[in-house]
Write a protein that holds these residues in place. Structure first.
Motif, PDB file in Angstrom:
ATOM      1  N   SER A   1       0.839  -1.197   0.000  1.00 46.98           N
ATOM      2  CA  SER A   1       0.000   0.000   0.000  1.00 46.98           C
ATOM      3  C   SER A   1       0.876   1.251   0.000  1.00 46.98           C
ATOM      4  O   SER A   1       0.601   2.221  -0.726  1.00 46.98           O
ATOM      5  N   SER A   2       1.941   1.218   0.801  1.00 47.64           N
ATOM      6  CA  SER A   2       2.893   2.343   0.824  1.00 47.64           C
ATOM      7  C   SER A   2       3.586   2.482  -0.530  1.00 47.64           C
ATOM      8  O   SER A   2       3.775   3.587  -1.041  1.00 47.64           O
ATOM      9  N   CYS A   3       3.974   1.345  -1.117  1.00 51.15           N
ATOM     10  CA  CYS A   3       4.622   1.372  -2.436  1.00 51.15           C
ATOM     11  C   CYS A   3       3.721   2.024  -3.470  1.00 51.15           C
ATOM     12  O   CYS A   3       4.176   2.852  -4.274  1.00 51.15           O
ATOM     13  N   GLU A   4       2.451   1.662  -3.452  1.00 49.86           N
ATOM     14  CA  GLU A   4       1.520   2.221  -4.440  1.00 49.86           C
ATOM     15  C   GLU A   4       1.464   3.746  -4.333  1.00 49.86           C
ATOM     16  O   GLU A   4       1.498   4.452  -5.342  1.00 49.86           O
ATOM     17  N   ARG A   5       1.407   4.258  -3.103  1.00 47.94           N
ATOM     18  CA  ARG A   5       1.329   5.709  -2.915  1.00 47.94           C
ATOM     19  C   ARG A   5       2.606   6.412  -3.335  1.00 47.94           C
ATOM     20  O   ARG A   5       2.587   7.538  -3.856  1.00 47.94           O
ATOM     21  N   MET A   6       3.752   5.752  -3.120  1.00 49.18           N
ATOM     22  CA  MET A   6       5.054   6.352  -3.427  1.00 49.18           C
ATOM     23  C   MET A   6       5.552   6.001  -4.823  1.00 49.18           C
ATOM     24  O   MET A   6       6.707   6.243  -5.156  1.00 49.18           O
ATOM     25  N   CYS A   7       4.665   5.416  -5.637  1.00 50.97           N
ATOM     26  CA  CYS A   7       4.970   5.083  -7.039  1.00 50.97           C
ATOM     27  C   CYS A   7       6.152   4.125  -7.140  1.00 50.97           C
ATOM     28  O   CYS A   7       7.023   4.259  -8.001  1.00 50.97           O
ATOM     29  N   ILE A   8       6.171   3.130  -6.239  1.00 51.62           N
ATOM     30  CA  ILE A   8       7.191   2.081  -6.219  1.00 51.62           C
ATOM     31  C   ILE A   8       6.536   0.784  -6.678  1.00 51.62           C
ATOM     32  O   ILE A   8       5.397   0.496  -6.284  1.00 51.62           O
TER      33      ILE A   8
END
Length: 354
Positions: free
Chosen positions: A96-103
């Motif tokens: 979920s964090s990756c999705e927000r940070m474009c990772i």
């Protein structure tokens, strides 16, 4: 389950004294690494000796803070085995964090396999002393050597581990917290619900100010109205007011804590009313001054449950439950840690034995 190649360290470090463990200071012999390359995806997962990472000065993580991390623990059970607590929740949250940070998203099952295998390789580091554990820190950083505000094309996924004792020097004793009126931690639409380093960097100044005044943590208000309680330090926060446990709603600026979720599920299983809603600092302090604030505590992986004994907000200062840990807070702490260390039954299926 996927197995990764292992390169063993030439020499193993001596184990630290379990009575002298300081959170986040001593690291184990090995770490997990996996690379991402645009067009190839995630590849070359491996366990290698713990060592510095070689990065170019132009690596994008240094300049644009494209990175995320997680935190979970491995526990030594009474039978000598090792178990994890709800690890797939951490895997899903880092994505979920990756999705927000474009990772790029991490493959869930392979990521969980990496965590499990690294802990098995480092099993001798999982301490057996009550209250200790092996902290696990997965993180992703952008490594593309480029100056320009855009998503990187190359990343490293790394997992490091360290044996830990209590997160706060106060242990399970109640801490003093202070409502922060100047700085804000996050806003809706931002990155507050993710675990990215920028959130924590932005909190340091307020934390330093609170510490100078003798407080252990900051109680954050929302970034728009500056009225609504959001988090306490790096933890979620819960209040027992008039028999009901109230915790700030997940509006996008509050981290969806796994310990928070577990506390709510435990409370509901005990028949304790729980409300996830907006709560103002004024409502909170009015309840305290009227004698209706019965207990307050933070929840998080590092400290598990941390009781709050005193709160300050401008000129207003209140004591919670006479400055003592409350009965419900103690029950939550004892139950959660009992499940985590395998000393009480786990009716929820939260633990994963290795």
């Amino acid at each position: 389950m996927k197995e990764y190649p292992v390169q063993r360290a030439a020499a193993l470090k001596p184990l630290p004294d379990p009575d002298m463990l300081v959170f986040g200071k001593t690291f184990t012999d090995h770490m997990f690494l996996m690379d991402y390359t645009a067009g190839q995806g995630w590849h070359d997962g491996r366990i290698v000796p713990y060592a510095p990472l070689a990065l170019e000065p132009s690596a994008m993580v240094f300049h644009y803070a494209q990175e995320v991390f997680e935190g979970l623990k491995a526990y030594r059970s009474p039978d000598g085995g090792v178990q994890l607590f709800r690890p797939m929740e951490n895997v899903r949250r880092i994505n979920s964090s990756c999705e927000r940070m474009c990772i790029p998203q991490l493959p869930e099952e392979d990521t969980l396999a990496a965590i499990e295998q690294l802990v098995r390789v480092e099993e001798r580091w999982v301490p057996a002393k009550p209250g200790t554990s092996l902290y696990i820190r997965p993180f992703v950083i952008a490594t593309t050597p480029s100056l320009g505000v855009h998503a990187a094309h190359d990343y490293i996924f790394c997992i490091i581990t360290c044996p830990v004792g209590a997160y706060y020097k106060e242990g399970i004793n109640p801490v003093r917290i202070y409502v922060e009126n100047q700085d804000v931690r996050a806003v809706r639409g931002g990155t507050g619900y993710t675990k990215c380093g920028g959130n924590y960097a932005a909190s340091i100044r307020a934390g330093e100010r609170a510490e100078e005044q003798g407080y252990a943590q900051v109680l954050w208000l929302d970034g728009v109205h500056r009225r609504y309680i959001e988090e306490v330090g790096s933890m979620n926060v819960l209040f027992k007011i008039g028999g009901t446990v109230i915790t700030p709603a997940l509006t996008g600026s509050v981290l969806p804590g796994i310990t928070r979720k577990s506390c709510i599920e435990l409370l509901k299983s005990w028949g304790v009313p729980v409300e996830e809603r907006l709560i103002t600092a004024e409502e909170l302090f009015d309840a305290a001054e009227a004698g209706r604030l019965e207990e307050a505590f933070g929840s998080g992986t590092a400290a598990v449950v941390s009781p709050i004994g005193e709160m300050g907000w401008g000129e207003r200062h209140v004591t919670v439950n006479g400055g003592q840990i409350g009965a419900l807070t103690r029950k939550l702490y004892d139950t959660l840690t009992g499940i985590q260390w395998g000393t009480v039954s786990d009716p929820f299926g939260w633990t994963l034995k290795l």
